[in-house]
Design an enzyme around this catalytic site. Structure first.
Site, PDB file in Angstrom:
ATOM      1  N   LYS A 260       0.824  -1.213   0.000  1.00 18.20           N
ATOM      2  CA  LYS A 260       0.000   0.000   0.000  1.00 18.20           C
ATOM      3  C   LYS A 260       0.856   1.261   0.000  1.00 18.20           C
ATOM      4  O   LYS A 260       0.410   2.322  -0.428  1.00 18.20           O
ATOM      5  CB  LYS A 260      -0.924   0.014   1.223  1.00 18.20           C
ATOM      6  CG  LYS A 260      -2.122  -0.913   1.116  1.00 18.20           C
ATOM      7  CD  LYS A 260      -3.043  -0.717   2.305  1.00 18.20           C
ATOM      8  CE  LYS A 260      -4.307  -1.555   2.176  1.00 18.20           C
ATOM      9  NZ  LYS A 260      -5.238  -1.344   3.298  1.00 18.20           N
ATOM     10  N   ARG A 261       2.069   1.148   0.509  1.00 19.29           N
ATOM     11  CA  ARG A 261       2.938   2.323   0.619  1.00 19.29           C
ATOM     12  C   ARG A 261       3.618   2.676  -0.699  1.00 19.29           C
ATOM     13  O   ARG A 261       4.159   3.756  -0.843  1.00 19.29           O
ATOM     14  CB  ARG A 261       3.991   2.089   1.709  1.00 19.29           C
ATOM     15  CG  ARG A 261       3.406   2.050   3.112  1.00 19.29           C
ATOM     16  CD  ARG A 261       4.472   1.794   4.159  1.00 19.29           C
ATOM     17  NE  ARG A 261       4.990   0.431   4.058  1.00 19.29           N
ATOM     18  CZ  ARG A 261       4.394  -0.629   4.583  1.00 19.29           C
ATOM     19  NH1 ARG A 261       3.261  -0.498   5.244  1.00 19.29           N
ATOM     20  NH2 ARG A 261       4.934  -1.835   4.455  1.00 19.29           N
TER      21      ARG A 261
END
Length: 491
Positions: A260-261
């Site tokens: 997600k980062r």
């Protein structure tokens, strides 16, 4: 072969922005359901109060709609197994947990975190598996009484069978997990809150899910869930064990799992840049599956018609942004011109457009759209490509000016202006001939001759086809901008 009894689910948690790995999972489930004429259950796993948010929930629904995914049961639609938000199903989980305890399939575990850590460390030091060691599996009444006098708050653990668990993964084939690698696991927290390890399979059982298609990162939990399903069948809660298929990892930079980062993982990024849903989904479908060996670009309908989970490969798939953009560009070119013009709409007005709303000219936009369509990678590129049509003056780009305006450019522009003044402004070919003739007078080929004209009129060295652009902009504005460039060159 169609199978209307197929029931699959997509069950995201409303935590933050949706990411492309999540979308790929949704796509494969949706395509599998539609291919078989089955049912897609859209379920929200929102039992983590600390991380879940209503804003993320609404964003999930909005993203599903934007991508074109419809669901047969779930939020806003309902269905025979409602509610479809886990936060509204707590009584169901408590009831199942009680049945598991009463049936001997689960037990209370009083071990403290410190005790667990110490025993795990000792197991690792001895070269043994470091999972839960079954300490509380068969406590005596006296031991339980002692723990209770110490005010220990127990969790509930599921009792794994002392035998290997074998199943056939729809993607990976037959897999076997031995007991020492799948120890007893927690299903209810000490505060009574059910864990994902309980609520997910319980919901699948109650909603009669037939196929679970999910990420490879969840593969290690599958034998736990299969054992739990078998217990639920014996308790009359479940009817059968679903088939499992674990989708390959999506890898990012450095061959690491896309997280997600990672900037390129956010679905919102692709919406904001103006990817077409069809283009993005086409590319994501290639992360583990293909329509054929020689066809990368296809419609979603073509994918649905051909999709079979058995054709998904288990090898990790690397996310390639450039290929994603190229496929999106192909889908932009597949649109009819009217659909393309409408799709560009959001990027032709505030907050994206740098021109005043009253300066936008729909007729000019419709005239230039066919030429713009062949040049775009993403829809947001349209703003910079057509701003010369709607700004009072062309955008200032010093690098482009310095690159195009060489010694002698003023003389060339004067000659080009004179020839353009008498050209036929209803014909891009006539305008091209005028600039070509001007270049020949100065010993320049068309490419060199048109560069100062392009920068004078559009502000940039690259853009849409020049002579079609001049035709749409019109005689008066074109000549006025060349005059302004000459004034700047001779100042």
């Amino acid at each position: 072969m169609a199978n209307a009894n197929v029931r699959v689910r997509f069950c995201p948690s409303p935590t933050g922005n949706p990411h492309v790995g999540l979308v790929r999972t949704a796509l494969f489930n949706w395509a599998f359901a539609r291919h078989h004429g089955g049912t897609l259950v859209f379920r929200i796993e929102d039992t983590d109060a600390a991380r879940d948010s209503e804003e993320s929930y609404e964003q999930l629904l909005d993203s599903m709609r934007w991508l074109g995914f419809d669901w047969d049961e779930g939020p806003e639609i309902g269905g025979p197994h409602a509610p479809y938000r886990q936060s509204q199903r707590m009584d169901l989980y408590k009831d199942v947990a009680r049945k598991l305890l009463d049936g001997g399939y689960a037990y209370y575990c009083y071990c403290s975190a410190t005790e667990l850590d110490a025993r795990r460390e000792a197991a690792r030091a001895a070269g043994k598996p470091s999972g839960y060691d079954g300490h509380c599996r068969a406590l005596t009444d006296e031991q339980i009484a002692t723990y209770r006098t110490e005010d220990r708050e127990p969790i509930v653990r599921f009792r794994m069978p002392d035998e290997a668990i074998t199943f056939t993964d729809l993607v990976r084939g037959e897999l076997t997990f031995t007991p020492e690698n799948v120890p007893d696991y927690g299903i209810v927290r000490a505060n009574g809150a059910p864990l994902y390890t309980l609520v997910n399979p319980v919901d699948d059982a109650l909603m009669e899910i037939t196929h679970v298609l999910r990420g490879e990162d969840l593969l290690s939990s599958t034998p736990r869930q299969i054992a739990l399903y078998k217990a639920l069948i014996e308790l009359g809660v479940a009817k059968s064990v679903p088939a499992f298929g674990h989708l390959p990892y999506v890898m990012g930079e450095g061959n690491k799992k896309l997280s997600k980062r990672d900037p390129q993982s956010s679905l919102n990024l692709y919406r904001e840049r103006g990817f077409l849903p069809e283009g993005l989904l086409n590319y994501l479908s290639l992360l583990g599956w293909s329509l054929s060996a020689d066809q990368d670009v296809f419609s979603i309908d073509e994918m649905v018609a051909a999709f079979d989970i058995k054709d998904v490969v288990p090898n990790p798939a690397r996310f390639d942004l450039k290929k994603c953009e190229a496929i999106n560009a192909d889908h932009i070119r597949r649109l009819d011109v009217k659909a393309f013009a409408e799709a560009c709409g959001p990027w032709l007005k505030a907050p994206h457009a740098p021109w005043a709303p009253e300066d936008f000219d729909q007729t000019k936009w419709e005239a230039i759209a066919p030429y713009a369509q062949t040049r775009l990678t993403v829809l947001s590129d349209i703003t910079q490509n057509v701003d010369f049509l709607f700004l009072n003056e062309p955008a200032e780009d010093e690098a482009s000016w310095n690159k195009a305006m060489k010694e002698g450019s003023d003389a060339l522009l004067r000659t080009a202006r004179a020839k353009l003044e008498t050209a036929d402004w209803t014909s891009a070919e006539s305008l091209k001939s005028a600039v070509l003739a001007a270049g020949e007078e100065h010993g320049l080929k068309l490419g060199k001759a048109q560069a100062p004209v392009r920068v004078a009129v559009t502000g940039r060295t690259v853009g849409l086809p020049l002579f079609e652009s001049l035709e749409v902009l019109g005689r008066e504005k074109t000549l006025s901008r060349i005059d302004a460039a000459l004034a700047k060159l001779t100042a």
